[in-house]
Structure formats: structure tokens, C-alpha cells
Design an enzyme around this catalytic site. Structure first.
Site, PDB file in Angstrom:
ATOM      1  N   HIS A  81       0.829  -1.213   0.000  1.00  0.00           N
ATOM      2  CA  HIS A  81       0.000   0.000   0.000  1.00  0.00           C
ATOM      3  C   HIS A  81       0.861   1.261   0.000  1.00  0.00           C
ATOM      4  CE1 HIS A  81       0.237   0.802   4.466  1.00  0.00           C
ATOM      5  NE2 HIS A  81       0.297  -0.500   4.558  1.00  0.00           N
ATOM      6  N   ASP A  83      -0.207   4.348   0.930  1.00  0.00           N
ATOM      7  CA  ASP A  83      -0.530   5.363   1.947  1.00  0.00           C
ATOM      8  C   ASP A  83       0.231   5.111   3.235  1.00  0.00           C
ATOM      9  OD1 ASP A  83      -2.203   3.040   2.377  1.00  0.00           O
ATOM     10  OD2 ASP A  83      -3.381   4.219   3.793  1.00  0.00           O
ATOM     11  N   ASP A 144       6.140   1.351   6.490  1.00  0.00           N
ATOM     12  CA  ASP A 144       4.783   0.812   6.374  1.00  0.00           C
ATOM     13  C   ASP A 144       4.024   1.712   5.402  1.00  0.00           C
ATOM     14  OD1 ASP A 144       2.297  -0.263   6.667  1.00  0.00           O
ATOM     15  OD2 ASP A 144       2.004   0.390   8.730  1.00  0.00           O
ATOM     16  N   GLU A 178      -4.991   1.835   2.526  1.00  0.00           N
ATOM     17  CA  GLU A 178      -5.029   0.607   3.326  1.00  0.00           C
ATOM     18  C   GLU A 178      -5.202   0.939   4.798  1.00  0.00           C
ATOM     19  OE1 GLU A 178      -3.337  -2.748   5.749  1.00  0.00           O
ATOM     20  OE2 GLU A 178      -2.750  -0.653   5.708  1.00  0.00           O
ATOM     21  N   GLU A 179      -4.526   2.000   5.246  1.00  0.00           N
ATOM     22  CA  GLU A 179      -4.523   2.344   6.676  1.00  0.00           C
ATOM     23  C   GLU A 179      -5.909   2.749   7.170  1.00  0.00           C
ATOM     24  OE1 GLU A 179      -2.157   1.784   8.616  1.00  0.00           O
ATOM     25  OE2 GLU A 179      -0.270   1.826   7.508  1.00  0.00           O
ATOM     26  N   HIS A 384       4.003   3.660  12.517  1.00  0.00           N
ATOM     27  CA  HIS A 384       3.022   4.709  12.862  1.00  0.00           C
ATOM     28  C   HIS A 384       3.541   5.687  13.907  1.00  0.00           C
ATOM     29  CE1 HIS A 384      -0.641   2.087  11.382  1.00  0.00           C
ATOM     30  NE2 HIS A 384       0.428   1.975  10.622  1.00  0.00           N
TER      31      HIS A 384
HETATM   32 ZN   LIG Z   1       0.826  -1.490   6.392  1.00  0.00          ZN
END
Ligand SMILES: [Zn+2]
Length: 414
Positions: A81, A83, A144, A178-179, A384
Site C-alpha cells: 500500500h 498510503d 509501512d 489501506e490504513e 506509525h
Molecule cells: Zn501497512
């Protein structure tokens, strides 16, 4: 395979991570943020440049591409992903590389006092001598899932340049949002046309995951009665008080994210806004088992009903909406994609580890829609937040796994 991908992976991650592509759960558009199109368009160009076929940015915001097969075999999909998480600052990411990590504390140029220490994060202690990528201290890094994108792009470039390597057809998808749980939609499941697929969105080397949470979202709306406080006696119904009662009645000590782990589920209040007249509370419900998830929804509705009964003049509604389901329900019916990934992992001299994901991936929804999609490690850690980091050499292992998997899938199982 002795090929070293370190330099290419490092270059790609640094370049992709510097592009702001944070998703926005308050936006109704698709992709949820305009900035995600910058990296989607870049990847469309780069896939074309390395010789991929059918390269296409679909109107639902996904870049799709094909690596034609050089041998018979199932069509395997690979996804990552674009994003980054909305939970932390992701604007102006300044990635930097610590070459040949010395095993000590890592400090950050833009955040004096912030420390990434191997004592606190033992996985880092295993990476002495490797090349560590972090952000500068004020943003997340976005490994991520730009690590996943870098891994897929590097492996794709290599396969397209080495047509002597035998593999079946490969499909690639780079998804937005996705997030915020909106990466996979029905048109993608249809257009992807893979027999099975893998997301590169996992953490420690060796992780091959096929269990995710089952997930519902809930929204509670409370309407009180508003009147001037000077004239309120016997008339006002304060929505803030009712919201507080609901929150206080829910099992905070036993069923919230901050007090649960491993296979335990939770009810998590994520947002509350409003005033004395009306309040909205948003929550997410998570569990690995369908029945236990249903029970959490029922508990929430019971609490709302009880508070409603205590104040009939108010209006309290509680809506629950399904988000995604544990991919295990489908994968355990046919474990071939998981077994293939585990065999490829062992061929690289690594031991596969399957831990249940306390979250979901694009694969959770894709699996439910008919394309079995386990999740593979990338190396990403502390995602994150400002302490996010990744080892280039971990990403290289994931790249080797991609290539090993592609080759292995053309051969009969042992
Ligand atoms: Zn991820």
C-alpha cells in the site's frame, strides 16, 4: 541467489518515503488524499520503465501491472500500500540511513531527546552491522508500507531483466488507503485476477501471517434536549453526561487495546465529538473469532440500551458495520499459498513464524473476496510513530523471498 539488492532497496525506500502520501479517514474521496496520486503516478511510470506489461492506474486509485510468465504456473499477485498512517505526522519525511549500525542508541537530528534503544527494542540489537533507515524524529518513516513497495519494485525490475528465470505470471497491485481500511474494493478483486496473492506488509524477518482480526466499526449517536441552562431545571437532557455513562460502563479494565494482547479482542473508543445537545462516539470492535466479535457488538448495544432506559427523553442509537474478517476462515480451507511461502522461507535458511496480526491488511478483504492473500515480512518496526525503523538487509531477505516464491510456484509440491 547471490544477487545483492541492498543498494537498490535503500535508494527506493528513501525516495518513496520522502513523498507525502498519508491517507485521511475524514475524506470521502478515493483516494482519500490527493497526495497519494503523486506516488501512484510515479509508480505507474517506473513500472513502465522497467518493462512491466498492462501497467494501469485504475480509476479506483490502484496501480496494476503484469510480469508475464516465463513458465507454466499459477498467477501470483503481490501487493503493497502507498498510503502512510493518519495517526502521526507524515508530512516532510526526511529519511536517513545509518550504514553499518554499531549497536548503540540511535538519536534523531530533529528531535533532541528522542532515542531508539536496542535495550527497549531487542530486535534492533540483532541488526548490528546492518544499514538502518529511520526518519528524522518529527515524522513517521512510512516503511509501512513503502518497504513493501520497494521490495516489489526491486524484485519486479530484477525478474523483467532476467527472463531466463522461470516463473509463472505475476500481478502487481499498489493500493491507496489501506490504513483506513479502503484499499481493496470489488473492482480490484476482479481486475487483479490472481490465483492467490501476498501482501508485503509484515514486520520481523520470517513472519508469514494468515490470521488477522475480524473487525467491525460502531457509531453511537446521542441526542439530548438543549435549553438555556438558566431555564433548564427538569427539562435539559445533557448528551455529554449520557456519553460519559456509556464510556464508563464499557469494560475499560479488561477489553481495551491498552490492556489486551495476543488472541484477546477489544472495544476501542477512537473518537468523540459534539456538545451538550448531541454527541457522536466512534468505536472499533476487534476479535479473532466471529462469535466473540458479535458478542462485543451485543455488549455495546446492551450498554446503550441501558443508558437509554435511564433517560427515555434522550435518543441513543448504536449502529455496527462490518469492516473485515479474519482471513484464516478462508485460508485454512486451502493452505497452499501459506505452505508455499513457508517453503520458500525455509529455502532461504529462515524459519517461518506465523503470529496472528492484531489488525488487518489489504489481504483480509481480498481473501474474503476470493483471492487468498497471506502477509509476508518486510522488516518494518515501530510503525506509525517517530521511532519507526527498518533494516535494508531485512528488506533484501523479503526481496529474495519474492523471487524464490515465484520460481518455486512453477514446480510441483514435494
Ligand atoms: Zn501497512
Amino acid at each position: 541467489m547471490v544477487q545483492s539488492f541492498d543498494q537498490e532497496l535503500e535508494e527506493r525506500l528513501i525516495r518513496y518515503a520522502a513523498i507525502d502520501s498519508q491517507s485521511d479517514d475524514r475524506s470521502a474521496s478515493s483516494p482519500s488524499s490527493e497526495t497519494q496520486l503523486d506516488i501512484l503516478r510515479l509508480l505507474e511510470v517506473e513500472l513502465t520503465e522497467i518493462g512491466a506489461e498492462d501497467v494501469h492506474l485504475a480509476d479506483y486509485g490502484v496501480v496494476l501491472a503484469t510480469i508475464p510468465g516465463t513458465a507454466d504456473g499459477p498467477t501470483i499477485g503481490f501487493l503493497a500500500h502507498v498510503d502512510t498512517a493518519p495517526q502521526f505526522n507524515a508530512t516532510g519525511v526526511k529519511p536517513r540511513v545509518i550504514h553499518g549500525y554499531n549497536g548503540g542508541d540511535i538519536t534523531f537530528p530533529d528531535a533532541p531527546g528522542l532515542v531508539l534503544s536496542p535495550e527497549e527494542y531487542p530486535y534492533l540489537a540483532e541488526k548490528v552491522g546492518q544499514d538502518i533507515v529511520t526518519a528524522s524524529g518529527t515524522t513517521l518513516l512510512g516503511a509501512d508500507d513503502k518497504a513493501g513497495i520497494s521490495i516489489i519494485m526491486t524484485a519486479a525490475r530484477y525478474l523483467l531483466a532476467h527472463k531466463e528465470i522461470l516463473h509463472g505470471p505475476i500481478r502487481i497491485a499498489f493500493t491507496p488507503d489501506e490504513e483506513i481500511g479502503r484499499g481493496v474494493t470489488a473492482p480490484l478483486a476482479r481486475d487483479f485476477a490472481a490465483d492467490f496473492a501476498y501482501t508485503f506488509d509484515g514486520a520481523a524477518v520470517g513472519e508469514i501471517e494468515y490470521e488477522s482480526f475480524s473487525a467491525d466499526a460502531a457509531e453511537i449517536n446521542i441526542t439530548g434536549i438543549s435549553i438555556h441552562p438558566g431555564l433548564a431545571k427538569g427539562k435539559m437532557v445533557n448528551a455529554i453526561h449520557l456519553a460519559s455513562k456509556i464510556i464508563a460502563t464499557l469494560p475499560q479494565a479488561t477489553m481495551t487495546p491498552e490492556v489486551t494482547d495476543k488472541r484477546e479482542g477489544f472495544i476501542h473508543a477512537t473518537e468523540m465529538y459534539g456538545d451538550a445537545a448531541a454527541i457522536t462516539i466512534k468505536l472499533i470492535l476487534r476479535d479473532f473469532e466471529r462469535d466473540a466479535l458479535t458478542a462485543k457488538g451485543e455488549l455495546l448495544q446492551q450498554v446503550c440500551s441501558a443508558v437509554q432506559a435511564s433517560e427515555p427523553r434522550a435518543k441513543i442509537t448504536c449502529g455496527i458495520h462490518p469492516q473485515y474478517r479474519n482471513m484464516r476462515y478462508w485460508l485454512e480451507l486451502d493452505m497452499k499459498p501459506v505452505d508455499l511461502a513457508c517453503r520458500a522461507t525455509r529455502m532461504l535458511g529462515l524459519e517461518p513464524v506465523s503470529v496472528p496480526i492484531r489488525g488487518g491488511t489489504d489481504g483480509s478483504i481480498l481473501t474474503e473476496m476470493g483471492t487468498p492473500t497471506p502477509n509476508i515480512f518486510t522488516g518494518m518496526q515501530n510503525i506509525h510513530g517517530p521511532l519507526e525503523w527498518i533494516s535494508v538487509q531485512d528488506m533484501a531477505k523479503a526481496t529474495q523471498l519474492f523471487l524464490t516464491l515465484a520460481e518455486l510456484s512453477t514446480k510441483q509440491p514435494e
